[in-house]
Scaffold this motif. Structure first.
Motif, PDB file in Angstrom:
ATOM      1  N   LEU A   4      32.234 -61.572   2.085  1.00 48.43           N
ATOM      2  CA  LEU A   4      30.886 -61.823   2.131  1.00 48.43           C
ATOM      3  C   LEU A   4      31.512 -59.802   2.026  1.00 48.43           C
ATOM      4  O   LEU A   4      30.138 -58.981   2.058  1.00 48.43           O
ATOM      5  CB  LEU A   4      30.184 -61.875   2.949  1.00 48.43           C
ATOM      6  N   ILE A  49      25.380 -70.653  -3.625  1.00 42.26           N
ATOM      7  CA  ILE A  49      25.407 -70.940  -2.016  1.00 42.26           C
ATOM      8  C   ILE A  49      23.620 -70.773  -2.070  1.00 42.26           C
ATOM      9  O   ILE A  49      23.740 -71.577  -1.359  1.00 42.26           O
ATOM     10  CB  ILE A  49      26.056 -70.010  -1.703  1.00 42.26           C
ATOM     11  N   PHE A  58      21.569 -72.962  -3.685  1.00 42.02           N
ATOM     12  CA  PHE A  58      22.084 -74.748  -2.603  1.00 42.02           C
ATOM     13  C   PHE A  58      21.249 -73.993  -0.976  1.00 42.02           C
ATOM     14  O   PHE A  58      20.171 -75.383  -0.485  1.00 42.02           O
ATOM     15  CB  PHE A  58      23.230 -74.552  -2.257  1.00 42.02           C
ATOM     16  N   LEU A  59      21.114 -72.640  -0.797  1.00 42.69           N
ATOM     17  CA  LEU A  59      20.504 -72.902   0.690  1.00 42.69           C
ATOM     18  C   LEU A  59      19.274 -72.619   0.728  1.00 42.69           C
ATOM     19  O   LEU A  59      18.965 -72.705   2.089  1.00 42.69           O
ATOM     20  CB  LEU A  59      21.269 -72.029   1.775  1.00 42.69           C
ATOM     21  N   ASP A  94      13.420 -72.416  -0.439  1.00 41.92           N
ATOM     22  CA  ASP A  94      12.776 -70.931   0.675  1.00 41.92           C
ATOM     23  C   ASP A  94      12.729 -70.056   0.089  1.00 41.92           C
ATOM     24  O   ASP A  94      13.586 -68.691   0.212  1.00 41.92           O
ATOM     25  CB  ASP A  94      13.716 -70.973   1.565  1.00 41.92           C
ATOM     26  N   PRO A  95      11.502 -69.332   0.020  1.00 40.20           N
ATOM     27  CA  PRO A  95      11.050 -67.981  -0.498  1.00 40.20           C
ATOM     28  C   PRO A  95      11.400 -67.138   0.475  1.00 40.20           C
ATOM     29  O   PRO A  95      11.823 -65.694   0.712  1.00 40.20           O
ATOM     30  CB  PRO A  95      10.062 -67.863  -0.441  1.00 40.20           C
ATOM     31  N   ASP A  96      11.748 -66.993   1.593  1.00 37.50           N
ATOM     32  CA  ASP A  96      11.922 -66.684   3.054  1.00 37.50           C
ATOM     33  C   ASP A  96      13.614 -66.467   3.841  1.00 37.50           C
ATOM     34  O   ASP A  96      13.549 -66.105   4.814  1.00 37.50           O
ATOM     35  CB  ASP A  96      11.226 -66.498   3.990  1.00 37.50           C
ATOM     36  N   PRO A 120      22.411 -65.566   3.326  1.00 39.12           N
ATOM     37  CA  PRO A 120      22.081 -65.903   3.781  1.00 39.12           C
ATOM     38  C   PRO A 120      22.713 -65.777   5.378  1.00 39.12           C
ATOM     39  O   PRO A 120      23.488 -64.711   5.268  1.00 39.12           O
ATOM     40  CB  PRO A 120      23.488 -67.091   4.088  1.00 39.12           C
ATOM     41  N   PRO A 121      21.700 -65.555   6.305  1.00 33.74           N
ATOM     42  CA  PRO A 121      22.197 -65.185   7.600  1.00 33.74           C
ATOM     43  C   PRO A 121      23.246 -65.667   8.058  1.00 33.74           C
ATOM     44  O   PRO A 121      23.742 -66.749   7.471  1.00 33.74           O
ATOM     45  CB  PRO A 121      20.990 -66.497   8.217  1.00 33.74           C
ATOM     46  N   PRO A 162      26.501 -66.527   9.956  1.00 33.53           N
ATOM     47  CA  PRO A 162      26.708 -68.348  11.189  1.00 33.53           C
ATOM     48  C   PRO A 162      26.543 -67.864  12.718  1.00 33.53           C
ATOM     49  O   PRO A 162      26.929 -66.124  12.840  1.00 33.53           O
ATOM     50  CB  PRO A 162      28.157 -68.523  10.491  1.00 33.53           C
ATOM     51  N   PRO A 163      25.790 -68.669  12.914  1.00 27.94           N
ATOM     52  CA  PRO A 163      26.023 -68.286  14.415  1.00 27.94           C
ATOM     53  C   PRO A 163      26.785 -68.146  15.377  1.00 27.94           C
ATOM     54  O   PRO A 163      27.833 -68.105  14.327  1.00 27.94           O
ATOM     55  CB  PRO A 163      24.559 -69.216  15.031  1.00 27.94           C
ATOM     56  N   PRO A 164      27.362 -67.122  16.325  1.00 26.75           N
ATOM     57  CA  PRO A 164      28.096 -66.987  16.936  1.00 26.75           C
ATOM     58  C   PRO A 164      28.927 -68.612  17.638  1.00 26.75           C
ATOM     59  O   PRO A 164      28.132 -69.582  18.186  1.00 26.75           O
ATOM     60  CB  PRO A 164      28.245 -66.052  18.153  1.00 26.75           C
ATOM     61  N   ALA A 219       7.398 -63.437   6.473  1.00 23.67           N
ATOM     62  CA  ALA A 219       8.619 -63.987   7.393  1.00 23.67           C
ATOM     63  C   ALA A 219       7.872 -64.966   6.893  1.00 23.67           C
ATOM     64  O   ALA A 219       7.063 -65.373   7.722  1.00 23.67           O
ATOM     65  CB  ALA A 219       8.943 -62.916   7.774  1.00 23.67           C
ATOM     66  N   ASP A 261       9.378 -66.733   9.984  1.00 25.99           N
ATOM     67  CA  ASP A 261       9.591 -66.864  11.383  1.00 25.99           C
ATOM     68  C   ASP A 261       9.289 -65.240  12.122  1.00 25.99           C
ATOM     69  O   ASP A 261      10.264 -64.572  11.346  1.00 25.99           O
ATOM     70  CB  ASP A 261      11.868 -66.950  10.769  1.00 25.99           C
TER      71      ASP A 261
END
Lengths: 726, 726
Positions: free
Chosen positions: A3, A21, A24-25, A29-31, A93-94, A96-98, A339, A341
């Motif tokens: 990435l 990707i 799919f993800l 989701d427009p956000d 994509p965001p 991955p969380p830690p 957004a 969120d």
């Protein structure tokens, strides 16, 4: 890492992969949350002023992961937004969380009483959403450290480490910078974090005290993964036109890239900053700008922006929802209306919650959520993370586990063991100047006695240390109560210590001990909140202490005789003579004359009537006078919770430690009427309650015998003579 | 859709792609959230009993997205977990969240007072995390409907639609099923949702009232995307060994696949169930099983499991964290200690929060968060979603926007406009049997008068309707207070209506109107909480109403003369004669004799002393007696908030509407002392406060003149004669 590669160098297959990707993800989701990766990557190896090198790599701010459709500013020299940016598949994509148990590092600069309250609200929001262990690095002045150290020690939140750093030691590094921002010198202190924080700390999230989390901080931490190899500072674009200049005639902001960045939320790669010579870098820039600019207007933010303007490769722009800025002329709506969120809101107007904004009510509700949130509920474990428990937590757990739920006095046992979260000096407070005979009035109260405070302030012009037993929401009501009272807000010598409610019994002696521990004068007057002292008492006590030469030479408890009125409207006697007249007229009684005469009988009111000088009295069973003692007197026995025997036990301790009991001839205090408390009602109506108080009493006497041996025999003997209700 | 294809049929490139996705998104995260897709897909086209068709497609439950490493049960006939399952790359990413403004559908069955309280806590947790508009479908009995309709109407949460369905009409469809579960008949009602909900409703999330959300429901909704073409029911595996049988001798559970599924959280494809003939299907299964089993033990859950056992293709297993079951012998720890995130917790033990579990404290904290959460704060907008505002919200917004913050009485204006959230009949309540002369005592209180309730119950054996002004957290304290009071919990004829606090002034008349509107007898005694009526008053009032033949024929307000004592301890007079003795002895006074005699002077206490029969009195300025009136009497004027003039205005209304004022010769009520309220303290100390009350009074008189014309002149004339403080 794939990435982080440059998309333009990716083969067709990899591009397809990325598109898939995205499909799919984020197809539905427009956000999708993070754009900007592409642009940031472009800046990865660059540097220098984009104005001087046209077309050079420049970060473009992707506030909401989507390029602005129109009218939005891009940075000087930045080419117009790439039309491909409109394509959903372009959304990155965001990260991955830690990992579940990774320790996240957070730094906050905090000074003074008010900021300490703010930082607690911030921390509550942080803890509410977090799923990871946290290490908080708090750069504090002495006041904030005192408050926050006590708070975190008593809060006992699992999986939170706290380190303190002395802000006063860091002052010289920034005090040379003229600064007009309301945050003062502390506002500049974020600049020195790379050197102030431990050298092995590589990454940290830096937060202003006026931000509120609406999401899990791990998601923010995860954005470190987007940094290119050189980027060291993650920031959200400033959501106002301030740095564009020309807001008014002669408005000359510090230099910044386009709208500049807001420093309320910062991701710092401390390791890289240290390596890049950050200290030298920002000082050089600041010094140079200060040749033409008189001072910073926005504290550290001006300097961060000037440095970034000069070294744009340092910055990784973050999505706008990680710092939704609610200033007066905010442009934040562009962010939050698109957004899905909100992640972090930032009250960056000096007006704070009183800022004007058509949606402010909704944001305020989020803020109030945490302001009023019961912090005790944040004592939640992180399941499956091997974190050492907070100091004392294990013993406490064991002690609680040993209690038997079937025990009729279970509630009492549990209440005794409860560690209450304590917020000392909740409101601004000036310690009294050191005076050898000064006296602090010590008392405790809960919400329903708040009305007593104004009258008490009128009767007692000296320092006070008051423990308030409140919920988090009530603490805010109390704050408003003080703010709207002219009498109370004029006083800076009254220290209010909030002890947060937990359990069903009023922890009266724990409260008294908190207030007593925080008294700063050599003497304390141990009072109760429903008593008003004679107007002259404060002066008279100081004079008496001086005359009696108590200081260190004599171990004495000065008795202040107690009276009571049964009428609400009541004209307070201005002298002993007036008091005696009211007593004779039946408008006043000696305290609890009808219900519990033994509580004050040893004061010998008949003798007091005539007395011209202090006289010594002897302890007798159930005696519980109001006394003035040195600050280092014995503490109250915390086993007495609810109603019954809490003061009696303390007077026994004083007597056992051979304090002389001296009644003062001109001193008096008067109890005002109030409806019976819930605890006294339970005491009267519930035989189990009375049995439990009796059991506590017995245990107290056993401990007394262990401690004082034969000398304690007289208390036990006195106990065995049947007496009044308790 | 690619993700729904069978991995075994994917080409090598696509496999690589999936592996890469897994690597990118979950490489650092051992807790990726959704597995089971693979297995579920296998079940896509299948059917029948897996025991009878070895090796046939069978769903395998992936509670935490990872196959169990050992010891965990897999379904009968299921091959051992595929070793590839241990590989992280096997993790399937969570589906994308639904679009920002997509409407999510939720159905809940709720009956009775206690479940209504539970459902509100559930809804608070739901609303706290949601970012989408919601449509709640509530299947309720009459009690729950009455409560929840009032609640949602006054709650005014943006972007929430509510529909009610009559549970009583659905009863015949399930009442033939013998059921031993504590939820009773209502526990079976989820079975009939496909036919009970609107035919055009295709998908719905069904929730038990005892679940709490710890995450955004949109993430749960998104799991519909994992359903294969035939799957219609999404469920989490049961986290206990119940359905494995043999828990004790003769323990014979209903048939289920392995551990079976828990129905506390269900994703329902209503469209597919209707198409598949669900009603026929479950009735057939239930009828057949009931040939050998005596009754359902776990209500609907037994039948759902039996149907699924027969038609396993129906079910899509959901990740375990969407229904973390905290029953007595729960196996949930396997789930929550590995997952990074709890999504929904389920208090599915009959003991609810008192369940024993080593981590229960942490779960309880989450539950208490929402139990005590200030529901007003959930009136948050969904930015950027075009949802119609709740009924009345727009007018309210406009009215509030027109207020001027500079107005000295701004606080009063704002308080008058505030719509308080109202929870009527907060505790179980039995309406009084219809009796033509029955009287309900009507009053209002806040937390600090709770102690009055027991005494009031002893003095008034008849029905009461009480409005309580509380925060959400205080409402829970109140609940515990009632539960621990033998006197209060014995009474079912006292209706408690919680009005949630908002604003700084006590909305006294709004509270009175709530209590008055909920009184169910033909007459009401309009009292105040700090008064105790004569022990005989309830009987005497009913007799008087009958004797005076008030019913419909006479428009009268019966005056109950008011007295007061200044002493806490006080022996209540058992007769008028005793009262008069105390009055003569100076132990009692007529009410506010010293401070506000005009408030009760027209009652004519001198005449009352001698009176043997009811006598008529005339209105005079500032008269504010306690009266008994028909239930349909005029409402209190809600403009009067805080202290001052709130009752006076009501008596004027009665007089203007030509109610006769009749003093009852044997009736009396006595005011007990209490500390002055915060509002009365502000009234006394704050001239602005008094000015505002005066302004309200003037406006009231203007409205009166408009309404009653010349007849209202006398009130205005009376007003212009200078009088007492208000």
């Amino acid at each position: 890492m794939l990435l982080r590669g440059r998309p333009r160098t990716l083969g067709a297959a990899a591009l397809l992969l990325l598109l898939l990707i995205g499909f799919f993800l984020f197809g539905g989701d427009p956000d999708c949350e993070l754009g900007g990766e592409r642009e940031a990557r472009r800046g990865g190896g660059g540097g220098g002023d984009p104005r001087s090198v046209p077309g050079s790599p420049t970060p473009r701010v992707p506030p909401d992961g989507r390029p602005r459709s129109q009218g939005a500013a891009t940075f000087d020299g930045d080419p117009p937004a790439d039309p491909r940016g409109h394509n959903r598949s372009d959304c990155i994509p965001p990260p991955p969380p830690p990992p579940k148990c990774e320790l996240l590092q957070v730094a906050i600069v905090c000074a003074g009483h008010n900021s300490s309250r703010d930082v607690i609200t911030l921390v509550k929001s942080l803890l509410f959403y977090r799923k990871n262990p946290l290490h908080l690095h708090l750069v504090t002045d002495a006041v904030a450290r005192n408050i926050l150290e006590t708070l975190f020690h008593t809060w006992m939140v699992p999986a939170v480490q706290i380190s303190f750093y002395n802000a006063d030691e860091l002052k010289p590094q920034v005090s040379w910078i003229p600064n007009k921002h309301y945050s003062g010198l502390y506002g500049l202190m974020k600049l020195v974090l790379p050197s102030a924080l431990p050298p092995d700390l590589a990454r940290v999230i830096v937060l202003d005290t006026d931000v509120t989390f609406a999401s899990n901080i791990a998601e923010l931490w995860a954005l470190f993964a987007h940094f290119s190899d050189k980027q060291a500072i993650g920031l959200v674009e400033n959501q106002s036109d301030w740095y564009l200049g020309n807001l008014w005639r002669n408005h000359r902001p510090w230099p910044a890239l386009g709208r500049g960045f807001n420093t309320g939320v910062i991701l710092l790669r401390l390791d890289r900053l240290r390596q890049a010579g950050w200290e030298h870098m920002w000082k050089l820039t600041a010094t140079r700008e200060l040749l033409t600019l008189p001072a910073t207007s926005l504290a550290d933010q001006d300097i961060f922006n000037a440095v970034i303007k000069e070294h744009p490769w340092l910055v990784q722009p973050l999505p706008c929802m990680w710092n939704v800025q609610l200033s007066d002329h905010t442009l934040a709506e562009r962010c939050y209306s698109e957004a899905s969120d909100l992640k972090v809101i930032h009250w960056n107007s000096p007006k704070k919650l009183r800022v004007k904004n058509k949606h402010v009510e909704s944001f305020r509700n989020l803020y109030l959520t945490f302001l009023e949130y019961d912090g005790n509920l944040l004592r939640r474990e992180l399941f499956g993370c091997p974190c050492p428990p907070p100091p004392g937590a294990e013993q406490l757990q064991q002690a609680l586990a040993q209690l038997e739920e079937q025990d009729a006095c279970f509630e009492f046992r549990q209440q005794q063991l409860t560690v209450h979260r304590v917020h000392i000096t909740f409101l601004p407070h000036k310690p009294p100047p050191p005076q050898p005979h000064d006296v602090t009035l010590v008392a405790q109260l809960s919400m329903e006695r708040l009305q007593m405070l104004e009258a008490l302030c009128r009767h007692w012009p000296g320092p006070m240390s008051l423990a308030l037993y409140l919920t988090d929401a009530e603490a805010q009501q109390f704050l408003r109560f003080v703010e709207t009272s002219a009498v109370l807000s004029a006083r800076q010598d009254v220290a209010y210590h909030v002890v947060y409610r937990e359990g069903s019994l009023y922890p009266i002696n724990q409260l008294r001990n908190v207030a007593l521990a925080q008294a700063l004068t050599p003497y304390v007057f141990l009072s109760d909140i429903d008593f008003l002292p004679a107007y002259s008492l404060y002066d008279y006590l100081r004079a008496s202490i001086e005359q009696l030469e108590l200081d260190g030479r004599r171990k004495a408890a000065l008795v202040v005789p107690a009276f009571e009125t049964l009428h609400y409207r009541f004209s307070f006697p201005s002298s002993k003579a007036e008091l005696l007249t009211l007593l004779d007229a039946g408008s006043l009684y000696t305290f609890r004359y009808h219900e519990w005469p033994q509580g004050h009988a040893p004061t010998d009111y008949a003798r007091w009537r005539e007395a011209q000088a202090p006289y010594r009295v002897q302890w007798a069973a159930d005696y519980e006078p109001y006394v003035v003692v040195p600050r280092d007197c014995p503490r109250y026995d915390p086993r007495f919770v609810g109603f019954g025997w809490n003061k009696v036990a303390h007077i026994i301790e004083l007597d056992a430690q051979e304090y002389e009991l001296l009644v003062l001839p001109e001193a008096f205090t008067i109890h005002l009427p109030h409806a019976p408390s819930l605890d006294i009602t339970r005491f009267r109506s519930n035989p189990t309650y009375r049995d439990c108080v009796r059991a506590l009493k017995d245990e107290f006497h056993q401990d007394l015998s262990r401690h004082y041996g034969a000398a304690a025999l007289k208390y036990l003997t006195a106990l065995q003579q049947p007496r009044g209700p308790a």
